[in-house]
Design an enzyme around this catalytic site. Sequence first.
Site, PDB file in Angstrom:
ATOM      1  N   CYS A 178       0.824  -1.208   0.000  1.00  0.00           N
ATOM      2  CA  CYS A 178       0.000   0.000   0.000  1.00  0.00           C
ATOM      3  C   CYS A 178       0.859   1.259   0.000  1.00  0.00           C
ATOM      4  O   CYS A 178       0.356   2.361  -0.193  1.00  0.00           O
ATOM      5  CB  CYS A 178      -0.929   0.002   1.205  1.00  0.00           C
ATOM      6  N   HIS A 193      -9.819   1.928  -1.237  1.00  0.00           N
ATOM      7  CA  HIS A 193      -8.365   1.817  -1.134  1.00  0.00           C
ATOM      8  C   HIS A 193      -7.824   0.808  -2.142  1.00  0.00           C
ATOM      9  O   HIS A 193      -7.541  -0.324  -1.789  1.00  0.00           O
ATOM     10  CB  HIS A 193      -8.017   1.426   0.306  1.00  0.00           C
ATOM     11  N   CYS A 200       0.372   3.061   5.879  1.00  0.00           N
ATOM     12  CA  CYS A 200       0.845   1.767   6.344  1.00  0.00           C
ATOM     13  C   CYS A 200       0.771   0.763   5.200  1.00  0.00           C
ATOM     14  O   CYS A 200      -0.033   0.933   4.287  1.00  0.00           O
ATOM     15  CB  CYS A 200      -0.008   1.279   7.516  1.00  0.00           C
TER      16      CYS A 200
END
Lengths: 429, 468, 315
Positions: A92, A382, A412
């Site tokens: 990510c 996301h 994160c």
Amino acid sequence: MTTELRKVAVLGGNRIPFARSNSAYAAASNQDMLTAALDGLVSRFALEGERLGEVVAGAVLKHSRDFNLTRETVMSTRLDAATPAYDIQQACGTGLQAALLVANKIALGQIDCGVAGGVDTTSDAPLAVGDDLRKLLIKLNNARSTGDRLKVLAGVRPGMIVPAIPRNEEPRTGLSMGEHQARTGARWGVTRAEQDELTARSHHNLAAAYERGFQADLVTPFLGLERDQNLRPDSSVEKLAKLKPVFGGPQGTMTAGNSTPLSDGAAAVLLASEEWAQERGLPVLAHLVTGETAAVDYVGGDEGLLMAPAYAVPRMLDRLGLTLQDFDIYEIHEAFASQVLSTLKAWEDAVFCQERLGRSAPLGAIDRSRLNVNGSSLAAGHPFAATGGRIVAAAAKELYERGGGRALISICAAGGQGVVAILESNGSN
Amino acid sequence: MPDTYTSLANSPIGKLITGQLGLPRPTILERYSPGDATISGQVLLGAAPGGRLAPAAATVLAGLSANVSTALRGDLRKAAADAGLDAAVFNGEVPGDARFKALVFDATGITDSTQLRELHAFFHPVVRRTQSCSRVVVLGTAPEDTGSPREAAAQRALEGFTRSLGKEIGQGGTVQLVYVAPGAEAFLGSTLRFLLSARSAYVSGQVVRINQGAATPPVVDVHRPLEGKVALVTGASRGIGAAIASVLARDGAHVVGLDIPPLAEDLEAVTSALGGSFLTADITTDDAPQSIALHLQEAHGGVDIVVHNAGITQDRTLARMKPERWERVLDINLSSEERINDELLSSGVLNTGARIVCVSSIAGIAGNNGQTNYGTSKAGVAGMVVAMAPVLAKQQVTINAVAPGFIETQMTAAVPIAIREAGRRMNSMSQGGLPVDVAEAIAWFAAPDSGGLNGNVVRVCGQSLLGA
Amino acid sequence: MTTRIKELDGAPSVLAGYGRAFASALPLVSSLPLPVSLPGGGSGELPDLELRVPSLKTDLTHLADYAKVCGFTLRDTLPATYLNVRAFPVHIALMTDGDFPFGPVGLVHLRNAIRHVRPVSVREELSLRVWVTGLDPHPKGRTLTLHTEAAAADGEVVWSAESTMLKLGGGSGERVERGADPDVPASVTWTVPGDQGRRYATVSGDRNPIHLYGLTAKPFGFPRAIAHGLWTKARAVAALEARLPDAFTVDVEFRKPVLLPTRVSFGSSTDAQGVTAFAVTDARKGSAHLVGSVTPAKKQRTSRRTTTANGGTTA
């Protein structure tokens, strides 16, 4: 040879609305989506036919055919085909790390402008062939006669045909990211109520950002979507409270509401030297000042999988002589509401700051009204690698519109990693 | 070793039967073995706001390498951080599978009865989240050390809370109240170490007072705290005395066993197995104190620990009791101890920082039918401890007593079954204690870092209903 | 004579149209007294008929399938050749109308010219208009031209196409020499698999047997199945898509059929006027399957101007 470092300008960004998995973008590939995000950026900044310093992007879930995804994408856009490109992948953190890589080259004078981005699809995720079937297919390939082939095919068992569907799971622990965070959240005593509250605020903030036209030059519609599909402007703590937990067992506090859904989408952000921007009369929204990446041992150690930003930020602050309170806005990627809250609690905690960070005092609390002021991943969704680009562009614009300020970005990532960065803006001066 | 009923009740079939019949199923109590960690599970540390003992408790827990959790509250987290304790966070509002082995609550911040609600706030969410043989320790300020009547009342109230929780907690859990005098925070270590460990298996519902000791408590090896110490144990040839000798030796002490000449063979067997030495004497004789002192001086250059364990019973109702019986019990159980203490003190055989530990009895506190002599002697021991404490403190010597309840020994095995069963079950553990439980409590008082304990009488009775 | 206008509700059924088309191709059937009117009757003149589809929406799944088969990036705007397949059922409906002088089977596709007026969003609702002109003389027969216009909601024509088809037989007129193959270096090789015709058939709806299998193509004089000309064109336009302006015409001439499976070469070159010539050629022999050109519209739309954060504009 010493090189004077140049300031790196964030000029803007573009993304496509984020879609829920297997929904609006079910038919789109990573390359389709990244092309759309990039082409939108190209047309917004009149980059047709321009040769950029480089385009750096990536995807977390990739087909083997996407080995050169970013370069292939560039070739599908109106950029000069002489624009080099490469792929990176840091889960990510991909999008933000891409921005840091481009920024570093600009700062060093190696390039004058570049695009950083990322894309992910969980709808067109690659399916791996199981090991047994793979071995069998090799045999089949090597078989000389039809008879041999039939013999090999006779060895196919139904169980082999079921593909190994990639799971959102840490290979070293066998736990999903959500289960990891459920543990971390429980460890920090994160309540359901505070998670739901953060989630509702994310939705309200993003909805308000769309309402006031903030997203107009950050988002280009794609395949029928004009806004993020996951956005629920009428989200509320009461509604969220009705959802059943999905992580941490029946007593868990993490629900489909306060966790980001699997999403599809792409984002890109345009970075350049000041001179390059000036030559084109492009306003500098903000400067990308610095970044930091940290990793934690979540396997052998006892740190939470998604706690690396809690380590990266203080290291970066120390480098610049800043405190956690020296920011006008905070963009903390909401992988899970619980992740954001765990991170904030850690920074406020004397034990964590002393024992784990080796600091004499806690970093302290932040002004929560400055957190994710235009919503974040809980509302927008996301698509892993796309999140960095979304955040950098939105934070830069927010600072610019405020007439200047400083933003902290924290993302994160799987594998116990965290990528963080600082933006500063002088506003329109 | 658990008694027969406890073993049966915990067997698969026994569990079925006790479950069906609603009979008690006493928990098999965890006991300490050499090398065991002091605390085998998670410790939750809490405090009423404004308390003064959380930092001290955190420091002790850090020294024990305990896994500690606290609420995410600034004062607690700072206390933990300053103690170097990488404490986890616990929030009772968040459902979870956290189970605690020990709960430590600093109640010194409670200065008014209305603030007693802090007890409920801390314990309510976690009292059902304790493991078996859990440990609860409430830290307070002794009423006499408080600044106001309201604070005194509130602090006294803690006693009722801990004693009641001791009866409620079950599964072999123990609950204690420790009053720590202002300024005595540094002396908390040995007591917390004992009360949180399996060493205090049969100690519950007790109130311990810690005051400022003479010297800064030394740092001890928690596995061998008595290393290098010389310990005199009277009545060491059998029963509780042998257990005391064994535990003190295990903790590092050189044990000098003492018993009457007829038991010399048993005594030698006990002490030689422990690498100790022995001395035979009849402590009722006039020259016994001097010969003991002389032996300790000559053979060991002094003594660090004196355990007055020797004692007898000569039960009769008072009406039928001959004066000899009265005299003998009083002399052995009380007067001889006084004489030996005096001699050791005056001869300078007691080393600086020495520890005197006496064995009192629940009979001396609650009284017992047929034991007017015995009860008198054991209450006298308690009195001696309380009275001698300030005197001995001047010489950096402490004196404390343990008061055993129903302990499984040859002596209790001879008691008729009905009375025996009543004695065994009428306590919070629903079972008798073992000699080792008494010995562990003695070793606690005997520890070099127990200088803050002086004049305490602590029962080892599983929170017996008698005399409570 | 006034134009007859027929409005189609929804997408006409291709299969029904094809059923009639093939029925008419079989001599026995067409001579039977059937209750339904079959093409090939009528006056021998092209009907003055215009078919209209008032509402045409884009199905994203279909668009994605089309993009995949033809090599387009799935974008928020329609690929330039996409409306060819949306118009196809209307073409069939027109050619299987009772008044049509002959059926569609056996028509040879000669040319397809698309005028791309502006990018069309996948969300736009369009209307289609289809009519036919001809018949014009040709050395090998007669030609007809299918006209398609797609209009946006405000009536603006955003896309149009002309497909010229040859009806073999009764040729007349001068034998015209075919123009030379354009001088474009072949830069790319595509491997075209044997099932390419079938794959395109699933997204175009055009199940003309000449594109499906060797067996089904043979009766029509082809040794193997052949690629659909509009697929070859789409594939070529997809290869150019990153360089296409917003407004342009793309005109192709179909030369030799692409026999499947095969390897073909593709090349393009852009001249000083911005006209891109391109060709799909036989990878071995170099002879052209398709030649074409992209010509930017004269009044090219300027790049979209967008507001940036400061409220100013960027070019």
